[in-house]
Design a protein around this motif. Sequence first.
Motif, short mmCIF file in Angstrom:
data_model
loop_
_atom_site.label_atom_id
_atom_site.label_comp_id
_atom_site.label_asym_id
_atom_site.label_seq_id
_atom_site.Cartn_x
_atom_site.Cartn_y
_atom_site.Cartn_z
N GLY A 101 64.80 -56.30 33.53
CA GLY A 101 63.64 -56.18 32.42
C GLY A 101 63.54 -57.56 31.79
N LEU A 102 64.27 -58.69 32.21
CA LEU A 102 64.20 -59.97 31.83
C LEU A 102 63.00 -60.62 31.98
CD1 LEU A 102 66.50 -61.70 30.24
CD2 LEU A 102 67.15 -62.47 32.46
N GLY A 103 62.42 -60.43 32.99
CA GLY A 103 61.13 -61.15 33.46
C GLY A 103 60.15 -60.68 32.52
N ARG A 104 60.13 -59.52 31.79
CA ARG A 104 59.13 -58.95 31.26
C ARG A 104 59.08 -59.49 29.79
NH1 ARG A 104 56.32 -54.08 32.51
NH2 ARG A 104 56.86 -53.36 34.59
N LYS A 105 60.49 -59.47 29.46
CA LYS A 105 60.82 -60.15 28.23
C LYS A 105 60.48 -61.61 27.87
CE LYS A 105 64.78 -56.79 27.05
NZ LYS A 105 66.19 -56.90 27.07
N MET A 106 60.71 -62.35 29.32
CA MET A 106 60.42 -63.77 28.93
C MET A 106 58.74 -63.99 29.09
SD MET A 106 63.20 -65.91 31.16
CE MET A 106 62.81 -65.35 32.68
N ILE A 107 58.11 -63.16 29.79
CA ILE A 107 56.69 -63.32 30.04
C ILE A 107 56.10 -63.04 28.62
CG2 ILE A 107 55.72 -61.15 30.69
CD1 ILE A 107 54.47 -62.93 33.25
N LYS A 108 56.71 -62.07 27.84
CA LYS A 108 56.20 -61.67 26.76
C LYS A 108 56.32 -62.74 25.75
CE LYS A 108 56.43 -57.59 23.71
NZ LYS A 108 57.22 -56.59 22.98
N ALA A 109 57.38 -63.28 25.45
CA ALA A 109 57.60 -64.45 24.73
C ALA A 109 56.35 -65.69 24.91
CB ALA A 109 58.95 -65.33 24.81
N VAL A 110 56.32 -65.78 26.15
CA VAL A 110 55.30 -66.88 26.65
C VAL A 110 53.90 -66.30 26.08
CG1 VAL A 110 54.23 -68.00 28.61
CG2 VAL A 110 56.48 -67.87 28.40
N ILE A 111 53.43 -65.01 26.24
CA ILE A 111 51.99 -64.61 26.19
C ILE A 111 51.72 -64.75 24.55
CG2 ILE A 111 50.80 -62.36 25.87
CD1 ILE A 111 51.04 -63.86 28.93
N HIS A 112 52.91 -64.31 23.77
CA HIS A 112 52.86 -64.54 22.38
C HIS A 112 52.48 -66.10 21.88
CE1 HIS A 112 53.17 -60.43 20.83
NE2 HIS A 112 54.51 -60.54 21.81
N GLU A 113 53.12 -66.86 22.44
CA GLU A 113 52.77 -68.17 22.36
C GLU A 113 51.22 -68.62 22.72
OE1 GLU A 113 54.75 -71.04 20.98
OE2 GLU A 113 55.72 -69.33 20.02
N LEU A 114 50.91 -68.13 24.02
CA LEU A 114 49.62 -68.53 24.22
C LEU A 114 48.66 -68.07 23.32
CD1 LEU A 114 49.88 -68.04 28.37
CD2 LEU A 114 49.97 -70.08 26.90
N MET A 115 48.89 -66.76 22.85
CA MET A 115 48.02 -65.95 21.93
C MET A 115 48.07 -66.93 20.65
SD MET A 115 48.86 -62.22 22.67
CE MET A 115 48.02 -61.45 21.21
N LYS A 116 48.95 -67.44 20.01
CA LYS A 116 49.16 -68.29 19.01
C LYS A 116 48.22 -69.54 19.23
CE LYS A 116 53.77 -67.34 17.54
NZ LYS A 116 55.18 -67.83 17.25
N MET A 117 47.89 -69.96 20.35
CA MET A 117 47.29 -71.17 20.97
C MET A 117 45.74 -70.93 20.98
SD MET A 117 49.56 -72.97 23.82
CE MET A 117 51.21 -73.26 23.81
N GLU A 118 45.88 -69.57 20.87
CA GLU A 118 44.15 -68.87 20.92
C GLU A 118 43.81 -68.70 22.41
OE1 GLU A 118 41.65 -70.59 17.75
OE2 GLU A 118 43.26 -70.20 16.31
N HIS A 119 44.45 -68.81 23.27
CA HIS A 119 43.82 -68.53 24.64
C HIS A 119 43.69 -66.96 24.66
CE1 HIS A 119 44.92 -72.46 25.77
NE2 HIS A 119 46.40 -72.17 25.72
N LYS A 120 42.41 -66.87 25.21
CA LYS A 120 41.93 -65.31 25.14
C LYS A 120 42.16 -64.53 26.54
CE LYS A 120 39.78 -65.90 21.08
NZ LYS A 120 40.72 -66.04 19.97
N ASN A 121 42.14 -65.44 27.64
CA ASN A 121 42.59 -64.46 28.92
C ASN A 121 43.41 -65.21 29.59
OD1 ASN A 121 41.01 -66.96 29.72
ND2 ASN A 121 39.22 -65.77 29.73
N LEU A 122 44.00 -64.80 30.94
CA LEU A 122 45.49 -65.35 31.51
C LEU A 122 45.16 -65.34 32.75
CD1 LEU A 122 48.23 -66.28 31.23
CD2 LEU A 122 48.86 -63.41 31.50
N ILE A 123 45.72 -66.47 33.63
CA ILE A 123 46.00 -66.40 34.99
C ILE A 123 47.33 -66.79 35.44
CG2 ILE A 123 45.25 -68.72 35.38
CD1 ILE A 123 43.87 -67.57 37.98
N ILE A 124 47.91 -66.29 36.23
CA ILE A 124 49.21 -66.29 37.00
C ILE A 124 48.96 -66.66 38.30
CG2 ILE A 124 51.57 -65.60 37.37
CD1 ILE A 124 51.32 -63.88 34.75
#
Length: 173
Positions: A101-124
């Motif tokens: 479950g560590l990957g999910r937790k880490m990616i969630k932290a990154v996503i929240h930061e990207l949302m703070k930066m006002e990114h509306k969509n995402l690619i990996i």
Amino acid sequence: MNIRKATENDVNGIAHVHINSWQTTYTGILPNQYLSSLNIEARKKNWKRNLKMLHSATFVAENAKGEIIGFAAGGPEQTHEPLIQGEVYAIYILKEYQRQGLGRKMIKAVIHELMKMEHKNLIIWALKDNPSCGFYKALGGRVIAEKTVKMAGIKLIEVGYGWEDIQDILLHL
């Protein structure tokens, strides 16, 4: 397990995880000679530079002893594709800590930061043969792009998993 924003003091741990993860994840995909030649000093230099970038969001995962066992990084989309704003650049976890479950937790932290930066969509982006592609599919990602890249002297296919609304990935976390 503790997840926190990375600092310059984490360069050694991040570089160790980066090399170790490449060697376990990409065996059979990249040449063994290339994987065994990965240089810790070069990775440390690279991560020291990366962590100074104001627009990046890098997080580390620590075990109970405070050792770095994984990291995830993201920021603005790197190819300047006008329709995509945010990108997860990397997510690597030492093999012995995967599937907990560590990957999910880490990616969630990154996503929240990207949302703070006002990114509306995402690619990996991921190598098509990477066994972790199933992880991105499980998070609701669908292949929206494909490109050929040259690594270690060979041509490989990278696929881009996308989310039209960055918040959609949170539904799977």
